[in-house]
Design an enzyme around this catalytic site. Structure first.
Site, PDB file in Angstrom:
ATOM      1  N   ASP A   1       0.817  -1.257   0.091  1.00  0.00           N
ATOM      2  CA  ASP A   1      -0.086  -0.009  -0.295  1.00  0.00           C
ATOM      3  C   ASP A   1       0.958   1.466   0.087  1.00  0.00           C
ATOM      4  O   ASP A   1       1.930   1.195   0.462  1.00  0.00           O
ATOM      5  CB  ASP A   1      -0.893  -0.172   1.135  1.00  0.00           C
ATOM      6  CG  ASP A   1      -2.069   1.108   1.245  1.00  0.00           C
ATOM      7  OD1 ASP A   1      -2.284   1.413  -0.034  1.00  0.00           O
ATOM      8  OD2 ASP A   1      -2.856   1.129   2.135  1.00  0.00           O
TER       9      ASP A   1
ATOM     10  N   HIS B   1       2.291   3.337  -9.124  1.00  0.00           N
ATOM     11  CA  HIS B   1       2.222   1.796  -9.309  1.00  0.00           C
ATOM     12  C   HIS B   1       3.362   1.131 -10.115  1.00  0.00           C
ATOM     13  O   HIS B   1       3.760   0.096  -9.795  1.00  0.00           O
ATOM     14  CB  HIS B   1       1.060   1.722 -10.187  1.00  0.00           C
ATOM     15  CG  HIS B   1      -0.141   1.959  -9.397  1.00  0.00           C
ATOM     16  ND1 HIS B   1      -0.670   1.536  -7.916  1.00  0.00           N
ATOM     17  CD2 HIS B   1      -1.438   2.760  -9.639  1.00  0.00           C
ATOM     18  CE1 HIS B   1      -1.776   1.763  -7.785  1.00  0.00           C
ATOM     19  NE2 HIS B   1      -2.182   2.818  -8.772  1.00  0.00           N
TER      20      HIS B   1
ATOM     21  N   LEU C   1      10.571 -20.674  -4.555  1.00  0.00           N
ATOM     22  CA  LEU C   1       9.494 -19.915  -4.359  1.00  0.00           C
ATOM     23  C   LEU C   1       8.314 -19.895  -5.180  1.00  0.00           C
ATOM     24  O   LEU C   1       8.169 -19.852  -6.359  1.00  0.00           O
ATOM     25  CB  LEU C   1       9.905 -18.337  -4.208  1.00  0.00           C
ATOM     26  CG  LEU C   1       8.828 -17.055  -3.898  1.00  0.00           C
ATOM     27  CD1 LEU C   1       8.800 -17.370  -2.339  1.00  0.00           C
ATOM     28  CD2 LEU C   1       9.467 -15.808  -4.363  1.00  0.00           C
TER      29      LEU C   1
HETATM   30  C1  IPE Z   1      -5.578  -2.754  -0.162  1.00  0.00           C
HETATM   31  O1  IPE Z   1      -5.137  -1.344  -0.406  1.00  0.00           O
HETATM   32  C2  IPE Z   1      -5.505  -3.575  -1.395  1.00  0.00           C
HETATM   33  C3  IPE Z   1      -4.272  -3.551  -2.234  1.00  0.00           C
HETATM   34  C4  IPE Z   1      -3.106  -3.162  -1.800  1.00  0.00           C
HETATM   35  C5  IPE Z   1      -4.384  -4.183  -3.413  1.00  0.00           C
HETATM   36  P1  IPE Z   1      -6.439  -0.219  -0.861  1.00  0.00           P
HETATM   37  O2  IPE Z   1      -5.457   1.044  -0.644  1.00  0.00           O
HETATM   38  O3  IPE Z   1      -7.157  -0.570  -1.687  1.00  0.00           O
HETATM   39  O4  IPE Z   1      -7.078  -0.275   0.903  1.00  0.00           O
HETATM   40  P2  IPE Z   1      -7.958   0.770   1.682  1.00  0.00           P
HETATM   41  O5  IPE Z   1      -8.937   1.418   0.770  1.00  0.00           O
HETATM   42  O6  IPE Z   1      -6.787   1.780   2.065  1.00  0.00           O
HETATM   43  O7  IPE Z   1      -8.542   0.164   2.595  1.00  0.00           O
HETATM   44  C1  IPE Z   2      -1.572   0.119  -3.266  1.00  0.00           C
HETATM   45  O1  IPE Z   2      -1.491   1.521  -3.383  1.00  0.00           O
HETATM   46  C2  IPE Z   2      -1.877  -0.588  -4.839  1.00  0.00           C
HETATM   47  C3  IPE Z   2      -3.300  -0.813  -5.074  1.00  0.00           C
HETATM   48  C4  IPE Z   2      -4.236  -0.752  -4.171  1.00  0.00           C
HETATM   49  C5  IPE Z   2      -3.432  -1.302  -6.397  1.00  0.00           C
HETATM   50  P1  IPE Z   2      -2.565   2.679  -3.330  1.00  0.00           P
HETATM   51  O2  IPE Z   2      -2.932   2.930  -4.762  1.00  0.00           O
HETATM   52  O3  IPE Z   2      -3.729   1.996  -2.590  1.00  0.00           O
HETATM   53  O4  IPE Z   2      -1.728   3.637  -2.618  1.00  0.00           O
HETATM   54  P2  IPE Z   2      -2.571   4.951  -1.868  1.00  0.00           P
HETATM   55  O5  IPE Z   2      -3.083   4.091  -0.726  1.00  0.00           O
HETATM   56  O6  IPE Z   2      -3.326   5.472  -2.391  1.00  0.00           O
HETATM   57  O7  IPE Z   2      -1.589   5.618  -1.167  1.00  0.00           O
HETATM   58 MG    MG Z   3      -4.038   2.170  -0.532  1.00  0.00          MG
END
Ligand code: IPE
Ligand code: IPE
Ligand code: MG
Length: 245
Positions: A16, A33, A127
């Protein structure tokens, strides 16, 4: 120092913070990303080196469909890029790729890339790299319930038999179960970016997982920080409801 005798068999990661990483730099979300994919590559490599048996990464949740079409299609295009660039090296490193989640709903090109990765690496013995894609913990359980209901309907199990619907049977029908990716429950779940929640990841499987939260945004997450998280896990006293002394 990492204790090499106590390396977890299965580490699961909620990657995240890609969005915040990009915003901090005045860059579009996709830049985050992209950078996140680079970080993931390094974590896969370090997991192999450490002798971890399973690495599971949360790449796209069943709730991430709420995002903009641009961001969603950008993430799915990254899968194609990742497989094109990394499959050779993954295969050389004896990594076996699996997907947790129904990826048939992804764009055709992403589905083809994933199938190529699954097929190419199916016989590898190093792995196991599990990519959770269009994955949700509740959806995982819902599907298992549907499969088990069908077994009962077809007369293959008797729901009145207390031995029929066991916890093991439910585990078997999850994406991590023997009918799909065959992954043990994670000993350790890491979440980056300072958020401290599960966000619908591995709900059933996390019953006794240890959680380690890192403040680092995913694109900045290094193998060193990864090892620090594993070290933190190694300091935990796991009791599973019992007593160790
Ligand atoms: C969880 O992260 C999903 C992934 C890392 C793929 P999100 O960014 O979607 O989760 P919330 O919305 O903060 O709970
Ligand atoms: C996690 O990073 C990746 C996915 C959920 C695909 P985010 O895109 O949720 O990053 P933040 O939470 O907005 O910083
Ligand atoms: Mg996120």
């Amino acid at each position: 120092m990492l204790n090499m005798e106590r390396i977890p068999r299965h580490v699961a990661v909620v990657m995240d913070g890609n969005g915040r990483w990009a915003t901090k730099r005045n860059l579009p979300k996709m830049a985050g990303h992209n950078a996140g994919m680079q970080a993931m590559k390094e974590i896969v490599k370090r997991s192999s080196t450490l002798g971890i048996e399973h690495l599971t990464v949360y790449a796209f949740s069943t709730e991430n469909w709420k995002r903009s079409v641009e961001e969603i299609s950008g993430i799915f295009s990254l899968i194609v890029v990742y497989v094109e660039k990394e499959l050779k090296e993954l295969h050389e490193n004896n990594v076996r790729v699996k997907v947790l989640g129904d990826y048939s709903m992804l764009p055709e090109k992403s589905v083809q890339s994933l199938e190529k990765a699954l097929k190419t690496t199916a016989g590898n013995t190093g792995l196991q790299f599990n990519i959770a894609l269009n994955y949700g913990g509740r959806d995982d359980i819902r599907r298992a319930v549907a499969d088990i209901a069908k077994l009962a309907k077809d007369g293959k199990i008797d729901p009145d038999d207390p031995e029929a619907i066991t916890e093991q049977l439910i585990s078997d029908y999850l994406w991590t179960g023997i009918h799909h990716a065959d992954v043990p429950d994670p000993e350790l779940i890491i979440r980056t970016s300072g958020e401290e929640r599960l966000s619908n990841f591995l709900l059933w499987q996390a019953a006794y997982s240890e959680f380690v939260f890192s403040d680092v945004l995913w694109p900045d997450f290094t193998p060193e920080e990864y090892e620090r998280c594993i070290e933190e896990y190694q300091g935990r006293d796991r009791r599973f409801g019992g007593r160790n002394k």
